[in-house]
Design an enzyme around this catalytic site. Structure first.
Site, mmCIF file in Angstrom:
data_model
loop_
_atom_site.group_PDB
_atom_site.id
_atom_site.type_symbol
_atom_site.label_atom_id
_atom_site.label_comp_id
_atom_site.label_asym_id
_atom_site.label_seq_id
_atom_site.Cartn_x
_atom_site.Cartn_y
_atom_site.Cartn_z
ATOM 1 C CE LYS A 82 -7.511 1.559 2.583
ATOM 2 N NZ LYS A 82 -7.964 2.850 2.662
ATOM 3 C CB SER B 208 -7.247 5.685 6.078
ATOM 4 O OG SER B 208 -7.422 5.338 4.955
ATOM 5 N NE ARG C 262 -8.488 11.184 5.989
ATOM 6 C CZ ARG C 262 -7.581 10.390 5.399
ATOM 7 N NH1 ARG C 262 -8.043 9.127 5.315
ATOM 8 N NH2 ARG C 262 -6.335 10.764 5.048
ATOM 9 C CG ASP D 92 -10.922 3.778 5.042
ATOM 10 O OD1 ASP D 92 -10.038 4.740 5.335
ATOM 11 O OD2 ASP D 92 -10.349 3.306 3.896
ATOM 12 C CG HIS E 121 -2.014 0.849 1.096
ATOM 13 N ND1 HIS E 121 -3.399 0.338 0.669
ATOM 14 C CD2 HIS E 121 -2.338 2.255 1.247
ATOM 15 C CE1 HIS E 121 -4.139 1.377 0.668
ATOM 16 N NE2 HIS E 121 -3.639 2.527 0.990
HETATM 17 N N1 URA Z 1 -4.122 5.741 1.416
HETATM 18 C C1 URA Z 1 -5.203 5.402 2.096
HETATM 19 O O1 URA Z 1 -5.946 4.278 2.072
HETATM 20 N N2 URA Z 1 -5.770 6.023 3.064
HETATM 21 C C2 URA Z 1 -5.265 7.403 3.450
HETATM 22 O O2 URA Z 1 -5.547 8.149 4.097
HETATM 23 C C3 URA Z 1 -4.057 7.799 2.753
HETATM 24 C C4 URA Z 1 -3.698 6.861 1.732
#
Ligand code: URA
Length: 406
Positions: free
Chosen positions: A187, A183, A168, A161, A82
């Site tokens: 996940k 966040s 956001r 999220d 990620h």
């Molecule tokens: N990627 C995400 O999944 N969440 C964030 O807040 C920033 C980048």
């Protein structure tokens, strides 16, 4: 509990209890807290931060807002990666097929664009027919069949999220270490992978502008991973220039394919580095050995074949990729060396062209974007094309807002 009192508490730098956080965040998911009230709390968090207990509580609330994926029916060590978000960041579209072509299961849950940064799901949706909403069963079956799948958050994975992320994106509340950590890590934990590589971007085009903040975010996310017994490794990588030449959804898929087909560039080098870390984590072999395997699978064309197999499996028609036929060349008005590419401004320009969202309801134009024609330290003559805009409307820009030539 009183909504305004909780918002005021954070505005005055207070610490929120788990009950107060749950009341606000779960209340928002249930529709009891309004957009404007949540936006206000998010802004207070952005400005005043959270301590570690509040952040761990928030991660827990996010995870428990939905299901935790059980990937135990996928054979082998499952890896995930990620990025905290960048400009032109199409790394997942390249690293995923590389790793999967080496037989390593790569079940990836991705997001949409956030602020000035692009999202993998938006990029994949520029391929007609591509299904980004797999059910849990489809997701698991696909990874078992071809070792690789990318889906948006399955319906009930961290639904909190999903709604907070969308809010956001359009309320200037993206750049917050606690909110980013909650966040991403919620996940990743709910997504079920065993080994997770985090790419924390730092620089002008990143959410983290300083190395100090990037390190803080990286350490925090590793700590959260450890708490949930996951093997998490964070890299900190540069975002002071866009990743690759193309910014915008279709354009980025095209560039990802170019790299998989053998194009050499700093973007390829970064993908090799990230893929090598994932292979090393999955196979428990050295980084050097992993890198050899990664380069070999890239050079053999197997990674590109895996990409095509993945697109087809998710019902995408790769031949459908289109870029806007209307283009505008941005020419230099100066002579000198390209000293700086203003990456954040290019990310915002891409959003304004239609490649990202300004309000929650906005539809993305997958065909628009930017192709850089010059790189850092190139010598530029007056009239040289610095970049080409792919547009759906007339637009004039001042090159000085995007390129510093000295
Ligand atoms: N990627 C995400 O999944 N969440 C964030 O807040 C920033 C980048």
């Amino acid at each position: 509990m009183n909504i305004v009192e909780i918002i005021n508490k954070k505005r005055l730098k207070g610490k929120l209890s788990k009950e107060e956080l749950s009341f606000m965040f779960n209340g928002y998911l249930e529709g009891k807290i309004k957009d404007y009230q949540m936006s206000s709390l998010l802004m207070a968090i952005c400005i005043n931060g959270m301590d570690e207990e509040e952040i761990f509580d928030l991660v827990d609330i996010f995870i428990k807002s939905g299901d935790v994926l059980d990937l135990s029916s996928i054979n082998g060590i499952k890896v995930d990666k990620h990025s905290t978000g960048g400009v032109g960041d199409k790394v997942s579209l390249i690293v995923g097929p590389i790793v999967a072509s080496l037989g390593i299961p790569f079940p990836k849950m991705s997001g949409r664009g956030l602020g000035h940064t692009g999202g993998t799901i938006d990029k994949l949706e520029s391929i007609k027919g591509f299904n980004t909403s797999l059910t849990e069963e489809e997701f698991i079956k696909q990874v078992n069949d071809i070792h690789f799948a990318i889906t948006g958050q399955t319906k009930n994975l961290c639904p909190l999220d999903k709604v907070i992320y969308a809010l956001r994106d359009v309320t200037g509340t993206v750049e917050s270490i606690p909110l980013i950590a909650a966040s991403i890590m919620s996940k990743k934990i709910a997504g079920g992978a065993d080994k997770i590589l985090l790419d924390v971007k730092v620089g002008d085009g990143a959410l983290m502008k300083t190395m100090e903040d990037a390190k803080k975010l990286a350490n925090l996310m590793e700590k959260i991973g450890k708490f949930y017994h996951r093997d998490v490794h964070a890299l900190i990588t540069d975002m002071n220039t866009p990743l690759g030449d193309n910014i915008g959804n279709s354009l980025e898929v095209i560039e990802a394919m170019d790299i998989l087909k053998g194009k050499k560039s700093p973007l390829r080098d970064l993908c090799i580095e990230e893929a090598s870390h994932l292979v090393s984590m999955a196979k428990n072999i050295s980084l050097e050995e992993s890198e050899k395997e990664v380069i070999q699978t890239l050079d053999s064309g197997k990674a590109f074949d895996k990409f095509l197999e993945f697109v087809k499996y998710q019902h995408g028609d790769i031949k459908s990729l289109e870029v806007s036929f209307k283009t505008i060349d941005i020419k230099s008005t100066k002579e000198g060396t390209l000293n700086k590419i203003k990456t954040l401004n290019l990310g915002m320009l891409s959003v304004n062209l239609g490649a990202g969202r300004i309000s929650k309801e906005d539809k993305i134009d997958h065909k628009v974007g930017i192709v850089l024609k010059k790189h850092l330290n190139d010598y530029i003559k007056k009239g040289d094309i610095l970049c080409t805009l792919y547009v759906n409307k007339d637009i004039t820009i001042n090159p000085d807002d995007y390129f510093e030539i000295v």
